[in-house]
Design a protein around this motif. Structure first.
Motif, PDB file in Angstrom:
ATOM      1  N   LEU A 179       0.474  -1.613  -0.085  1.00 21.06           N
ATOM      2  CA  LEU A 179       0.361   0.007  -0.260  1.00 21.06           C
ATOM      3  C   LEU A 179       0.464   1.501   0.405  1.00 21.06           C
ATOM      4  N   ALA A 180       1.582   1.335   0.505  1.00 23.75           N
ATOM      5  CA  ALA A 180       3.232   2.041   0.247  1.00 23.75           C
ATOM      6  C   ALA A 180       3.075   2.251  -1.212  1.00 23.75           C
ATOM      7  N   THR A 181       3.485   1.495  -1.874  1.00 24.08           N
ATOM      8  CA  THR A 181       2.984   2.092  -3.480  1.00 24.08           C
ATOM      9  C   THR A 181       2.418   2.811  -3.778  1.00 24.08           C
ATOM     10  N   LEU A 182       0.906   2.262  -3.703  1.00 19.29           N
ATOM     11  CA  LEU A 182       0.124   2.812  -4.242  1.00 19.29           C
ATOM     12  C   LEU A 182      -0.399   3.361  -3.787  1.00 19.29           C
ATOM     13  N   ARG A 183      -0.191   3.949  -2.516  1.00 21.91           N
ATOM     14  CA  ARG A 183      -0.749   5.376  -1.925  1.00 21.91           C
ATOM     15  C   ARG A 183       0.276   6.124  -2.797  1.00 21.91           C
ATOM     16  N   GLY A 184       1.230   6.467  -2.949  1.00 25.23           N
ATOM     17  CA  GLY A 184       1.335   7.608  -3.662  1.00 25.23           C
ATOM     18  C   GLY A 184       1.765   7.384  -5.507  1.00 25.23           C
ATOM     19  N   ALA A 227      -1.240   6.698  -6.593  1.00 25.06           N
ATOM     20  CA  ALA A 227      -2.701   7.019  -6.179  1.00 25.06           C
ATOM     21  C   ALA A 227      -2.697   8.439  -5.786  1.00 25.06           C
ATOM     22  N   GLU A 228      -2.173   8.895  -5.326  1.00 24.72           N
ATOM     23  CA  GLU A 228      -1.876  10.608  -5.269  1.00 24.72           C
ATOM     24  C   GLU A 228      -1.434  10.778  -6.552  1.00 24.72           C
ATOM     25  N   ASN A 229       0.331  10.611  -6.856  1.00 25.62           N
ATOM     26  CA  ASN A 229       0.295  11.329  -8.437  1.00 25.62           C
ATOM     27  C   ASN A 229      -0.220  11.197  -9.288  1.00 25.62           C
ATOM     28  N   LEU A 230      -0.925  10.026  -9.643  1.00 20.35           N
ATOM     29  CA  LEU A 230      -1.663  10.292  -9.985  1.00 20.35           C
ATOM     30  C   LEU A 230      -3.433   9.998 -10.563  1.00 20.35           C
ATOM     31  N   ASP A 231      -3.911  10.728  -9.018  1.00 21.24           N
ATOM     32  CA  ASP A 231      -5.313  10.832  -8.885  1.00 21.24           C
ATOM     33  C   ASP A 231      -5.978  10.228  -9.359  1.00 21.24           C
ATOM     34  N   ILE A 232      -5.488   8.902  -8.978  1.00 25.31           N
ATOM     35  CA  ILE A 232      -6.527   7.320  -9.196  1.00 25.31           C
ATOM     36  C   ILE A 232      -6.683   6.737  -7.923  1.00 25.31           C
ATOM     37  N   PRO A 233      -7.753   6.651  -7.519  1.00 34.04           N
ATOM     38  CA  PRO A 233      -8.139   5.767  -5.886  1.00 34.04           C
ATOM     39  C   PRO A 233      -7.439   4.544  -5.820  1.00 34.04           C
ATOM     40  N   VAL A 234      -6.876   4.764  -4.109  1.00 36.67           N
ATOM     41  CA  VAL A 234      -6.144   3.018  -4.078  1.00 36.67           C
ATOM     42  C   VAL A 234      -6.510   2.017  -4.409  1.00 36.67           C
ATOM     43  N   GLY A 235      -8.289   1.685  -3.879  1.00 38.17           N
ATOM     44  CA  GLY A 235      -8.518   0.526  -4.727  1.00 38.17           C
ATOM     45  C   GLY A 235      -8.350   0.093  -6.178  1.00 38.17           C
ATOM     46  N   ALA A 236      -8.933   1.367  -6.796  1.00 39.08           N
ATOM     47  CA  ALA A 236      -8.683   0.842  -8.447  1.00 39.08           C
ATOM     48  C   ALA A 236      -7.265   0.799  -8.450  1.00 39.08           C
ATOM     49  N   LEU A 237      -6.365   1.361  -8.234  1.00 37.06           N
ATOM     50  CA  LEU A 237      -5.105   0.486  -8.456  1.00 37.06           C
ATOM     51  C   LEU A 237      -4.248  -0.686  -8.270  1.00 37.06           C
ATOM     52  N   ALA A 238      -5.861  -1.172  -6.959  1.00 33.89           N
ATOM     53  CA  ALA A 238      -5.053  -2.687  -6.139  1.00 33.89           C
ATOM     54  C   ALA A 238      -5.893  -3.407  -7.595  1.00 33.89           C
ATOM     55  N   ARG A 239      -6.955  -3.048  -7.539  1.00 32.60           N
ATOM     56  CA  ARG A 239      -7.538  -3.820  -8.589  1.00 32.60           C
ATOM     57  C   ARG A 239      -6.932  -4.128  -9.746  1.00 32.60           C
ATOM     58  N   TYR A 240      -6.572  -3.456 -10.082  1.00 33.93           N
ATOM     59  CA  TYR A 240      -5.862  -3.213 -11.830  1.00 33.93           C
ATOM     60  C   TYR A 240      -4.240  -4.196 -11.468  1.00 33.93           C
ATOM     61  N   VAL A 241      -3.709  -3.655 -10.426  1.00 33.10           N
ATOM     62  CA  VAL A 241      -2.324  -4.600  -9.841  1.00 33.10           C
ATOM     63  C   VAL A 241      -2.541  -6.623 -10.210  1.00 33.10           C
ATOM     64  N   LEU A 242      -3.499  -6.533  -8.782  1.00 31.27           N
ATOM     65  CA  LEU A 242      -4.135  -7.673  -8.857  1.00 31.27           C
ATOM     66  C   LEU A 242      -4.694  -9.054 -10.331  1.00 31.27           C
ATOM     67  N   ALA A 243      -5.590  -7.881 -11.021  1.00 29.16           N
ATOM     68  CA  ALA A 243      -5.533  -8.311 -12.521  1.00 29.16           C
ATOM     69  C   ALA A 243      -4.797  -8.709 -13.491  1.00 29.16           C
ATOM     70  N   ARG A 244      -3.659  -7.990 -13.500  1.00 26.16           N
ATOM     71  CA  ARG A 244      -3.312  -7.790 -14.101  1.00 26.16           C
ATOM     72  C   ARG A 244      -1.889  -8.403 -14.541  1.00 26.16           C
ATOM     73  N   TRP A 245      -1.548  -9.060 -12.615  1.00 26.14           N
ATOM     74  CA  TRP A 245      -0.934 -10.192 -12.078  1.00 26.14           C
ATOM     75  C   TRP A 245      -1.793 -11.420 -12.945  1.00 26.14           C
ATOM     76  N   ALA A 246      -2.914 -11.334 -11.889  1.00 29.71           N
ATOM     77  CA  ALA A 246      -3.827 -12.625 -11.807  1.00 29.71           C
ATOM     78  C   ALA A 246      -3.899 -13.421 -13.700  1.00 29.71           C
ATOM     79  N   THR A 247      -4.036 -12.333 -14.148  1.00 33.62           N
ATOM     80  CA  THR A 247      -4.040 -12.633 -15.709  1.00 33.62           C
ATOM     81  C   THR A 247      -2.803 -12.792 -16.589  1.00 33.62           C
ATOM     82  N   GLY A 248      -1.469 -12.977 -16.108  1.00 34.42           N
ATOM     83  CA  GLY A 248       0.020 -12.706 -16.423  1.00 34.42           C
ATOM     84  C   GLY A 248       0.056 -13.564 -17.200  1.00 34.42           C
ATOM     85  N   GLY A 249      -0.247 -14.443 -17.630  1.00 36.94           N
ATOM     86  CA  GLY A 249      -0.175 -16.061 -17.531  1.00 36.94           C
ATOM     87  C   GLY A 249      -0.980 -16.048 -19.096  1.00 36.94           C
TER      88      GLY A 249
END
Length: 148
Positions: free
Chosen positions: A51-56, A58-80
């Protein structure tokens, strides 16, 4: 992960988004566990605070932390499956053939041969990345006019 059961939703109402609690995990597993490397990574990366990275971000990109977390999880989970789309099923089968043959023969010398064959195949795939000029430029409407 907790969500409300489906039967508690109205068909026209909004669905509750999943809520996940981030846990640190530590465990022991047998030496022959086929997933030992992954489990070791879960323990190691679990020591960090993502969350330290996601909060940074979120603040720099003006995107909610939850939206970024969802993106990171979805991107990693579908990487294969994303990797499969990039490489293509034909090439995945071609890359797997030397491995399968070496395992059928159950021989270290065949495994080494398979490694060298795979290395050559990947070097061929990688060539245009390492040397972009290896193939002539392609134009939809024919070659570019360089006399102007």
């Amino acid at each position: 992960m907790t969500t409300m059961p489906d039967e508690e939703y109205e068909e026209t109402g909004p669905r509750e988004e999943p809520v996940i609690r981030l846990h640190r995990w530590d465990a022991d597993w047998p030496d022959d566990d086929p997933h030992a490397n992954f489990k070791s990574d879960v323990v190691l990366y679990g020591r960090l605070d993502p969350l330290a990275t996601l909060r940074g971000m979120a603040e720099n990109l003006d995107i909610p932390v939850g939206a970024l977390a969802r993106y990171v999880l979805a991107r990693w989970a579908t990487g294969g499956s994303g990797g499969l789309l990039e490489v293509g099923p034909v090439m995945v089968h071609r890359l797997w053939e030397p491995i399968a043959e070496a395992e059928r023969q159950d021989s270290d010398s065949e495994r080494l041969r398979a490694y060298h064959q795979l290395r050559q195949m990947i070097a061929w795939l990688k060539l245009p990345l390492d040397e972009p000029g290896v193939y002539p430029a392609q134009f939809e409407d024919g070659p570019a006019d360089t006399t102007r």
